[in-house]
Design a protein around this motif. Sequence first.
Motif, PDB file in Angstrom:
ATOM      1  N   THR A   1       0.828  -1.204   0.000  1.00 33.15           N
ATOM      2  CA  THR A   1       0.000   0.000   0.000  1.00 33.15           C
ATOM      3  C   THR A   1       0.862   1.253   0.000  1.00 33.15           C
ATOM      4  N   GLU A   2       1.940   1.239   0.739  1.00 32.04           N
ATOM      5  CA  GLU A   2       2.837   2.397   0.723  1.00 32.04           C
ATOM      6  C   GLU A   2       3.471   2.586  -0.645  1.00 32.04           C
TER       7      GLU A   2
ATOM      8  N   LEU B   1       1.406   8.602  -5.988  1.00 32.77           N
ATOM      9  CA  LEU B   1       0.160   9.323  -5.747  1.00 32.77           C
ATOM     10  C   LEU B   1       0.401  10.813  -5.525  1.00 32.77           C
ATOM     11  N   PHE B   2       1.385  11.157  -4.707  1.00 31.85           N
ATOM     12  CA  PHE B   2       1.534  12.549  -4.310  1.00 31.85           C
ATOM     13  C   PHE B   2       2.381  13.389  -5.258  1.00 31.85           C
ATOM     14  N   LEU B   3       3.269  12.779  -6.020  1.00 30.77           N
ATOM     15  CA  LEU B   3       4.115  13.570  -6.906  1.00 30.77           C
ATOM     16  C   LEU B   3       3.731  13.456  -8.372  1.00 30.77           C
ATOM     17  N   LEU B   4       3.409  12.265  -8.817  1.00 33.99           N
ATOM     18  CA  LEU B   4       3.142  12.075 -10.238  1.00 33.99           C
ATOM     19  C   LEU B   4       1.687  12.270 -10.623  1.00 33.99           C
TER      20      LEU B   4
ATOM     21  N   SER C   1      13.696   7.737  -2.983  1.00 35.13           N
ATOM     22  CA  SER C   1      14.536   8.702  -2.263  1.00 35.13           C
ATOM     23  C   SER C   1      14.344  10.108  -2.813  1.00 35.13           C
ATOM     24  N   ILE C   2      14.381  10.243  -4.130  1.00 29.70           N
ATOM     25  CA  ILE C   2      14.151  11.566  -4.737  1.00 29.70           C
ATOM     26  C   ILE C   2      12.718  12.020  -4.489  1.00 29.70           C
ATOM     27  N   GLY C   3      11.774  11.091  -4.560  1.00 33.88           N
ATOM     28  CA  GLY C   3      10.379  11.435  -4.281  1.00 33.88           C
ATOM     29  C   GLY C   3      10.173  11.911  -2.856  1.00 33.88           C
ATOM     30  N   PHE C   4      10.927  11.351  -1.927  1.00 40.34           N
ATOM     31  CA  PHE C   4      10.851  11.776  -0.532  1.00 40.34           C
ATOM     32  C   PHE C   4      11.488  13.156  -0.353  1.00 40.34           C
ATOM     33  N   ALA C   5      12.551  13.405  -1.100  1.00 45.21           N
ATOM     34  CA  ALA C   5      13.267  14.677  -0.973  1.00 45.21           C
ATOM     35  C   ALA C   5      12.556  15.833  -1.665  1.00 45.21           C
ATOM     36  N   GLU C   6      11.742  15.536  -2.658  1.00 43.10           N
ATOM     37  CA  GLU C   6      11.070  16.583  -3.437  1.00 43.10           C
ATOM     38  C   GLU C   6      10.270  17.545  -2.559  1.00 43.10           C
TER      39      GLU C   6
END
Length: 184
Positions: free
Chosen positions: A16-17, A24-27, A105-110
């Motif tokens: 699920t994560e 979901l949140f960036l793309l 990692s990049i998605g978390f840093a964005e």
Amino acid sequence: MSVKFGTFKGVFVPSTEAILGTVLFLLMPVLIADVGLWAMLGVIVLAHTVTFATSFSIADCATNLNNIGPGGMYALSRRSLGKALGGSIGFQLYLAQAASIGFYSIGFAEPLRAVIAPMLESFEIFAATDPASILLQKQIIATVFFFVFFVIVMVGADFTLKIQTLILFVLGASILTVIISPLF
């Protein structure tokens, strides 16, 4: 005695994560802005058909085995399809997991860059606002958090799954706020 994580902690939470996190949140907002809501919903439905068919295939493989054992998807494919074909699929699974680490990692840093960069303006690289510097800032933040999460994973799988469960509840709360925000 080996530790068993069960279906919720061992399968549902990580899966699920993976679905709700970065994608979901960036793309999703970018894709909806580019192609429109209805086209994006069509893509989601088509993607679900592939996921649905895959889940039936995995369930069929799992029910034909008496004991799957440790190893997750690799063990399932190796025991269902044989060592040669299962091993080649396992290698592809490994490459996919390795590539996803950079993506997450990049998605978390964005989103964190906008929060962290003002706190670190005393460093020259975090004071710059040109696109190349912003990308470098995201890469630095992603690298730092990669090593933080690497240490967390090295502590143990049980500790990691406890943190993942907490993150899943945070994701759920953020999705709930998106859904109820039009009401306020």
